[in-house]
Design a protein around this motif. Structure first.
Motif, PDB file in Angstrom:
ATOM      1  N   SER A  44       0.791  -1.227   0.000  1.00 41.54           N
ATOM      2  CA  SER A  44       0.000   0.000   0.000  1.00 41.54           C
ATOM      3  C   SER A  44       0.829   1.285   0.000  1.00 41.54           C
ATOM      4  O   SER A  44       0.257   2.374  -0.029  1.00 41.54           O
ATOM      5  CB  SER A  44      -0.935   0.002   1.215  1.00 41.54           C
ATOM      6  OG  SER A  44      -0.171   0.021   2.414  1.00 41.54           O
ATOM      7  N   GLY A  45       2.145   1.165   0.075  1.00 39.55           N
ATOM      8  CA  GLY A  45       2.992   2.348   0.074  1.00 39.55           C
ATOM      9  C   GLY A  45       2.952   3.137   1.368  1.00 39.55           C
ATOM     10  O   GLY A  45       3.166   4.350   1.369  1.00 39.55           O
ATOM     11  N   ARG A  46       2.664   2.448   2.469  1.00 41.31           N
ATOM     12  CA  ARG A  46       2.600   3.110   3.770  1.00 41.31           C
ATOM     13  C   ARG A  46       3.681   2.559   4.697  1.00 41.31           C
ATOM     14  O   ARG A  46       4.343   1.584   4.380  1.00 41.31           O
ATOM     15  CB  ARG A  46       1.225   2.879   4.412  1.00 41.31           C
ATOM     16  CG  ARG A  46       0.101   3.526   3.633  1.00 41.31           C
ATOM     17  CD  ARG A  46      -1.231   3.304   4.286  1.00 41.31           C
ATOM     18  NE  ARG A  46      -1.743   1.980   3.905  1.00 41.31           N
ATOM     19  CZ  ARG A  46      -2.837   1.430   4.411  1.00 41.31           C
ATOM     20  NH1 ARG A  46      -3.531   2.052   5.337  1.00 41.31           N
ATOM     21  NH2 ARG A  46      -3.238   0.246   4.006  1.00 41.31           N
ATOM     22  N   TYR A  47       3.834   3.188   5.836  1.00 39.21           N
ATOM     23  CA  TYR A  47       4.694   2.692   6.900  1.00 39.21           C
ATOM     24  C   TYR A  47       3.828   1.949   7.916  1.00 39.21           C
ATOM     25  O   TYR A  47       2.592   1.947   7.804  1.00 39.21           O
ATOM     26  CB  TYR A  47       5.423   3.841   7.590  1.00 39.21           C
ATOM     27  CG  TYR A  47       6.667   4.328   6.870  1.00 39.21           C
ATOM     28  CD1 TYR A  47       7.159   3.729   5.721  1.00 39.21           C
ATOM     29  CD2 TYR A  47       7.362   5.408   7.371  1.00 39.21           C
ATOM     30  CE1 TYR A  47       8.305   4.182   5.096  1.00 39.21           C
ATOM     31  CE2 TYR A  47       8.517   5.872   6.751  1.00 39.21           C
ATOM     32  CZ  TYR A  47       8.981   5.255   5.621  1.00 39.21           C
ATOM     33  OH  TYR A  47      10.118   5.702   5.006  1.00 39.21           O
ATOM     34  N   VAL A  48       4.468   1.344   8.906  1.00 38.16           N
ATOM     35  CA  VAL A  48       3.767   0.616   9.960  1.00 38.16           C
ATOM     36  C   VAL A  48       3.879   1.416  11.250  1.00 38.16           C
ATOM     37  O   VAL A  48       4.967   1.873  11.607  1.00 38.16           O
ATOM     38  CB  VAL A  48       4.358  -0.795  10.168  1.00 38.16           C
ATOM     39  CG1 VAL A  48       3.660  -1.524  11.317  1.00 38.16           C
ATOM     40  CG2 VAL A  48       4.270  -1.620   8.884  1.00 38.16           C
ATOM     41  N   LEU A  49       2.761   1.580  11.930  1.00 40.45           N
ATOM     42  CA  LEU A  49       2.721   2.206  13.250  1.00 40.45           C
ATOM     43  C   LEU A  49       2.394   1.111  14.256  1.00 40.45           C
ATOM     44  O   LEU A  49       1.269   0.612  14.287  1.00 40.45           O
ATOM     45  CB  LEU A  49       1.659   3.312  13.296  1.00 40.45           C
ATOM     46  CG  LEU A  49       1.341   3.909  14.672  1.00 40.45           C
ATOM     47  CD1 LEU A  49       2.572   4.572  15.294  1.00 40.45           C
ATOM     48  CD2 LEU A  49       0.196   4.909  14.555  1.00 40.45           C
ATOM     49  N   CYS A  50       3.391   0.717  15.039  1.00 39.17           N
ATOM     50  CA  CYS A  50       3.189  -0.278  16.089  1.00 39.17           C
ATOM     51  C   CYS A  50       2.921   0.451  17.396  1.00 39.17           C
ATOM     52  O   CYS A  50       3.728   1.276  17.818  1.00 39.17           O
ATOM     53  CB  CYS A  50       4.428  -1.153  16.280  1.00 39.17           C
ATOM     54  SG  CYS A  50       4.888  -2.156  14.873  1.00 39.17           S
ATOM     55  N   GLN A  51       1.795   0.149  18.006  1.00 36.91           N
ATOM     56  CA  GLN A  51       1.516   0.660  19.344  1.00 36.91           C
ATOM     57  C   GLN A  51       1.758  -0.502  20.292  1.00 36.91           C
ATOM     58  O   GLN A  51       1.045  -1.503  20.254  1.00 36.91           O
ATOM     59  CB  GLN A  51       0.084   1.165  19.469  1.00 36.91           C
ATOM     60  CG  GLN A  51      -0.205   1.699  20.865  1.00 36.91           C
ATOM     61  CD  GLN A  51      -1.626   2.194  21.033  1.00 36.91           C
ATOM     62  OE1 GLN A  51      -2.260   2.646  20.098  1.00 36.91           O
ATOM     63  NE2 GLN A  51      -2.134   2.089  22.250  1.00 36.91           N
TER      64      GLN A  51
END
Length: 157
Positions: A44-51
Protein backbone atom coordinates in the motif's frame (compact mmCIF):
# COMPACT_ATOMS: atom_id res chain seq x y z
CA UNK A 1 2.42 -16.01 -2.39
CA UNK A 2 -1.38 -16.02 -2.20
CA UNK A 3 -1.22 -18.11 0.96
CA UNK A 4 1.13 -15.59 2.56
CA UNK A 5 -1.13 -12.68 1.60
CA UNK A 6 -4.20 -14.55 2.81
CA UNK A 7 -2.51 -15.38 6.12
CA UNK A 8 -1.36 -11.79 6.52
CA UNK A 9 -4.83 -10.44 5.88
CA UNK A 10 -6.29 -12.99 8.29
CA UNK A 11 -3.94 -11.85 11.05
CA UNK A 12 -4.65 -8.17 10.46
CA UNK A 13 -8.42 -8.64 10.28
CA UNK A 14 -8.35 -10.87 13.36
CA UNK A 15 -6.64 -8.07 15.21
CA UNK A 16 -9.18 -5.53 13.97
CA UNK A 17 -12.11 -7.81 14.86
CA UNK A 18 -10.85 -8.29 18.41
CA UNK A 19 -13.21 -6.61 20.88
CA UNK A 20 -13.62 -2.83 20.53
CA UNK A 21 -12.52 -2.27 24.14
CA UNK A 22 -9.67 -4.77 23.91
CA UNK A 23 -7.12 -3.63 21.42
CA UNK A 24 -4.37 -6.07 22.36
CA UNK A 25 -4.53 -9.83 22.01
CA UNK A 26 -2.04 -11.58 24.28
CA UNK A 27 -2.38 -14.76 22.21
CA UNK A 28 -0.86 -13.21 19.09
CA UNK A 29 2.79 -13.53 18.10
CA UNK A 30 4.11 -9.99 17.76
CA UNK A 31 6.64 -10.94 15.09
CA UNK A 32 3.90 -12.45 12.92
CA UNK A 33 1.88 -9.27 13.36
CA UNK A 34 4.90 -7.19 12.31
CA UNK A 35 5.53 -9.38 9.27
CA UNK A 36 1.88 -9.21 8.18
CA UNK A 37 1.74 -5.44 8.70
CA UNK A 38 5.00 -4.99 6.77
CA UNK A 39 3.60 -6.96 3.84
CA UNK A 40 0.52 -4.74 3.78
CA UNK A 41 2.70 -1.63 4.08
CA UNK A 42 4.75 -2.70 1.06
CA UNK A 43 1.61 -3.29 -0.98
CA UNK A 44 0.00 0.00 0.00
CA UNK A 45 2.99 2.35 0.07
CA UNK A 46 2.60 3.11 3.77
CA UNK A 47 4.69 2.69 6.90
CA UNK A 48 3.77 0.62 9.96
CA UNK A 49 2.72 2.21 13.25
CA UNK A 50 3.19 -0.28 16.09
CA UNK A 51 1.52 0.66 19.34
CA UNK A 52 3.15 -1.45 22.05
CA UNK A 53 1.26 -1.96 25.30
CA UNK A 54 -1.60 -3.98 26.68
CA UNK A 55 -5.23 -4.04 27.72
CA UNK A 56 -3.99 -3.63 31.31
CA UNK A 57 -2.74 -0.09 30.46
CA UNK A 58 -5.35 2.70 30.62
CA UNK A 59 -3.19 5.08 28.54
CA UNK A 60 -2.81 2.38 25.88
CA UNK A 61 -6.58 2.05 25.61
CA UNK A 62 -7.02 5.83 25.60
CA UNK A 63 -4.64 6.22 22.69
CA UNK A 64 -6.17 3.34 20.74
CA UNK A 65 -9.63 4.87 21.15
CA UNK A 66 -8.34 8.33 20.26
CA UNK A 67 -6.45 7.05 17.22
CA UNK A 68 -9.48 5.25 15.82
CA UNK A 69 -12.15 7.86 16.54
CA UNK A 70 -10.60 11.33 16.32
CA UNK A 71 -11.77 13.09 13.16
CA UNK A 72 -8.25 14.26 12.25
CA UNK A 73 -6.01 11.49 13.61
CA UNK A 74 -7.99 8.43 12.47
CA UNK A 75 -7.93 9.33 8.75
CA UNK A 76 -4.30 10.41 9.03
CA UNK A 77 -3.34 7.00 10.39
CA UNK A 78 -5.49 5.20 7.83
CA UNK A 79 -3.88 7.10 4.94
CA UNK A 80 -0.26 6.80 6.06
CA UNK A 81 0.16 3.74 8.26
CA UNK A 82 -0.71 0.14 8.87
CA UNK A 83 -1.71 0.42 12.55
CA UNK A 84 -1.04 -2.60 14.73
CA UNK A 85 -1.18 -3.27 18.47
CA UNK A 86 1.71 -5.36 19.77
CA UNK A 87 0.93 -6.89 23.14
CA UNK A 88 3.29 -6.66 26.08
CA UNK A 89 1.93 -8.22 29.24
CA UNK A 90 2.82 -10.75 31.92
CA UNK A 91 0.95 -13.36 29.84
CA UNK A 92 2.91 -12.59 26.68
CA UNK A 93 5.90 -10.29 26.64
CA UNK A 94 6.50 -10.93 22.92
CA UNK A 95 10.22 -11.14 23.62
CA UNK A 96 11.28 -11.64 20.00
CA UNK A 97 9.15 -8.72 18.79
CA UNK A 98 10.38 -6.46 21.59
CA UNK A 99 13.99 -7.22 20.71
CA UNK A 100 13.28 -6.61 17.02
CA UNK A 101 11.59 -3.27 17.80
CA UNK A 102 14.59 -2.05 19.82
CA UNK A 103 13.27 -2.91 23.30
CA UNK A 104 10.76 -0.04 23.33
CA UNK A 105 9.36 -0.99 26.76
CA UNK A 106 12.16 1.08 28.28
CA UNK A 107 10.11 4.16 27.36
CA UNK A 108 6.99 3.04 29.24
CA UNK A 109 3.56 2.32 27.78
CA UNK A 110 2.15 2.87 25.36
CA UNK A 111 5.15 3.28 23.16
CA UNK A 112 5.07 3.70 19.40
CA UNK A 113 7.50 2.24 16.89
CA UNK A 114 7.45 3.34 13.27
CA UNK A 115 8.64 0.75 10.75
CA UNK A 116 9.50 1.56 7.16
CA UNK A 117 8.02 -0.44 4.28
CA UNK A 118 10.76 -3.05 4.70
CA UNK A 119 9.82 -3.53 8.34
CA UNK A 120 12.89 -1.79 9.73
CA UNK A 121 12.35 0.24 12.92
CA UNK A 122 13.08 3.88 12.11
CA UNK A 123 11.67 5.68 15.17
CA UNK A 124 10.60 4.94 18.74
CA UNK A 125 8.25 7.47 20.33
CA UNK A 126 7.36 7.58 23.99
CA UNK A 127 3.77 8.67 24.63
CA UNK A 128 4.08 11.05 27.57
CA UNK A 129 5.00 13.99 25.32
CA UNK A 130 1.78 13.40 23.34
CA UNK A 131 -0.47 13.56 26.40
CA UNK A 132 -2.58 16.48 27.49
CA UNK A 133 -4.71 16.40 30.61
CA UNK A 134 -6.48 13.05 30.83
CA UNK A 135 -6.03 12.25 27.16
CA UNK A 136 -3.94 12.92 24.08
CA UNK A 137 -3.33 16.20 22.31
CA UNK A 138 -4.55 16.19 18.72
CA UNK A 139 -1.94 18.81 17.81
CA UNK A 140 0.97 16.85 19.33
CA UNK A 141 -0.12 13.50 17.88
CA UNK A 142 -0.72 15.05 14.47
CA UNK A 143 2.78 16.58 14.51
CA UNK A 144 4.38 13.27 15.57
CA UNK A 145 2.56 11.29 12.87
CA UNK A 146 3.20 13.89 10.15
CA UNK A 147 6.95 13.74 10.80
CA UNK A 148 7.02 9.95 10.32
CA UNK A 149 4.92 9.33 7.23
CA UNK A 150 6.68 7.71 4.29
CA UNK A 151 6.35 10.95 2.34
CA UNK A 152 7.94 13.01 5.14
CA UNK A 153 10.82 10.59 5.64
CA UNK A 154 11.64 10.10 1.97
CA UNK A 155 11.09 13.62 0.60
CA UNK A 156 14.23 15.67 0.05
CA UNK A 157 13.97 19.29 1.19
Amino acid sequence: MRKVIALSLFVVFSIMAFSQDKYYNDKLDGMKQIQAATMLAQQSGRYVLCQVGGNWCPWCIRFAQFATTDSVIAPMIEKNFIYVHINYSKENKNVEAMKYLGNPARFGFPVFVILDEEGRPIHIQESESLEEGKGYSRKKVEKFLSLWTKKAVTTMK
